[in-house]
Design an enzyme around this catalytic site. Sequence first.
Site, PDB file in Angstrom:
ATOM      1  N   ARG A 195      -2.165   5.461   7.352  1.00  0.00           N
ATOM      2  CA  ARG A 195      -2.547   4.145   7.881  1.00  0.00           C
ATOM      3  C   ARG A 195      -2.329   4.161   9.385  1.00  0.00           C
ATOM      4  NH1 ARG A 195      -1.061  -1.775   5.718  1.00  0.00           N
ATOM      5  NH2 ARG A 195      -2.690  -1.080   4.282  1.00  0.00           N
ATOM      6  N   THR A 216       0.834  -1.206   0.000  1.00  0.00           N
ATOM      7  CA  THR A 216       0.000   0.000   0.000  1.00  0.00           C
ATOM      8  C   THR A 216       0.870   1.258   0.000  1.00  0.00           C
ATOM      9  OG1 THR A 216      -1.723  -1.189   1.195  1.00  0.00           O
ATOM     10  CG2 THR A 216      -1.867   1.211   1.185  1.00  0.00           C
TER      11      THR A 216
END
Lengths: 432, 318
Positions: free
Chosen positions: B113, B64
């Site tokens: 995140r 990611t």
Amino acid sequence: MKLLIKGGHVVDPANGIDQIADIVIDGQKIIGVDLGLSDQTISGGAEIFDATGLVVCPGLIDMHVHLREPGLEAKEEIRTGSEAAAAGGFTAVACMPNTKPIVDNSIMVSGILERARREAAVHIHVIGALTKEQAGKELAEIGDMVQNGAVALSDDGHFVEDARVFQTGLSYASMFDIPVISHAEEESLAGEGCMHEGLVSTILGVKGRPAVAEEIAVARDILLAEYAKARLHIAHVSAAGAVELIRQAKRRGVKVTAEATPHHLSLTDEAVYGFNTATKVNPPLRSADHVRSLIDGLKDGTIDAIACDHAPHAPEEKDVEYRIAANGFTGLETSLGVILTALYHSKELTLNQIVQLMSVSPAAILGVTGGSLAPGATADITVFDPDKEWIVDSKHFYSKGKSTPFDGKTLKGKAVATVVAGQFVMKNGEVL
Amino acid sequence: MMNAGATPKTNHLLGLRETDVSRITDILDTAREMKNIINRDIKKLPTLRGRAIVTLFFEPSTRTRTSFELAGKYLGADVVNITAAASSVVKGESLRDTLLTVEAMGVDAIVMRHSAEGAAHFASQLVKPVIINAGDGAHEHPTQGLLDLFTIRERKQNLSGLKVAILGDILHSRVARSNIWGLQKFGAEVHVAGPTTLMPVDIEKMGVIVHHRVEDAITDADVINVLRIQKERQEKGLFPTAREYARIFGVNAKRLALAKPDAMIMHPGPMNRGLEISHDVAYSNQSSIQEQVQNGVAIRMATLFLTLTGGKTLETIN
């Protein structure tokens, strides 16, 4: 000095009064409640407070607040907490023992009462810890605390996991005829949960605290109270199953009482959408079916009292990620408004029932004065406008705690004046 | 009942639950164009030149974070990575202060995140840069959901009417939640399967069909999305052993045969081969796992482009 509170709608459930009447106060005492009293009939004249269009009732009592002093003054002090109480229409509050250090001995009880005598705007009652340091292992000096003014015992914030210790505490406390207040939540089930376990927690991916964690704890505590023939009070009931357990226990004569909070009675777990940390509280806001059960419990007498669990925190404890935010929020200044908005204007409860739940019952459960406007009683009186609409703005709270899920909400109903022992401590929203 | 708390509408990408179909469609359509760029020899475009993006990762990540970084760079933005282990977080700095510090440096977007659900919402209410949620606890992972939609659409052309099975640890999976919202918005029928202990309560109220026999979910499926079993969860005793999990819930060739012949296999990675998915299935022709990775870059390019420009400079891409 005499005071005449004139022409208000007097709601005094303990004495069966629910009508327009005047109240005359002389010094610290109520000397008369009647129709058509006037200043001319009172020898020596009197200060007159025109209560036309307002409700006049025995002073509201909140039996579950956190004043944070000593040790946690960044969150709240006795002075600021008591001013918040006065602003919210309360004439007395009972403070929980989870200060720093814990209130688990008579010196702590006396110290708080002494500080309150000097600084508090309203009457302060002290709840001592059931166990030393609220650790759930050994009994605190219960008798000594009671003899020095403690009115109840609780390890609030913690469930006493050891059943033998809790049963012993109940049994020992019964000698002094004071209630043991249980924070009923089985921790191995509730664990790391941050909100009610249900559809909303599933959608948000947040770990849940299941209702059964509360229900299983309430069931155990009721059985132990029944066994010990002791007085048990269940704090902040939030789960439907707990309401039913308490209902059944009362039917068979167990000496159990219970309280519910304004937030559990008016909000659901859907308030957590958006992750506003002001909605994080323990026990958590539950789903609508649980809220319905709580309201039904109030209506049929299963739940005896409304208490706000005033839990102020410093901004840095709330201005964080939801998972690590502190549980709880300030409540004294919104309690009456929320209850009137959610339960009176929706026709769930009458004013008489609300006064019973917020004044008469808490006084009875704690065994403290209050809850009555009978002649000779201490003149603790709340005057409120049930129809006044106002927008909650926590910036203006007297409490140091500014976090509340009601911030920005419009409420209908507000305290106008608070009289403690014959003296105004709040008038027109201003603490004096 | 009174209500409290509401999700504000913004240009952020916080989750697919609150993202409407037209915005998702825009991102998917734009990603198709972006994918062409990834396959060029020279990938650098000036589209986001002068824009600064920070990837702020408080949890480990390879694909990611790297795909966001490449996405930003392919579009000409300046991209800086901050990982928690190398940041002031280890000195005790709060998320609030970290975000304010990053904002003060003039960034335009923060890709974040975090292990806490709602961390991206918290950021979006605190600072001005565009916040893109790159995974918040077990809540959502919207760009993973988008790349999964994109990958399915590439293979199946249309999402409506597909039977999609999501298998495994639904309880802890942000990927599952974003997929459920995204797929349902486009008319797919979503089935979930896994042990009862890894199934969140009331999940059927999200509109999915719940199974506890993985075979029931796979039968006649068009898409099988296998979630990673987070091995650390085993310590909490939510299922007895990895061996038992593999035998009862793992996707292998025998179980795959229950699905439609052209069923596609997906996995958000990283895989535990031999646990939730067998080696032969993971590398079969039906597997789209490598496509998912490439499509991840395209989706993140489209997301950065649209959130930062509002799509006003699309012509500069071509």
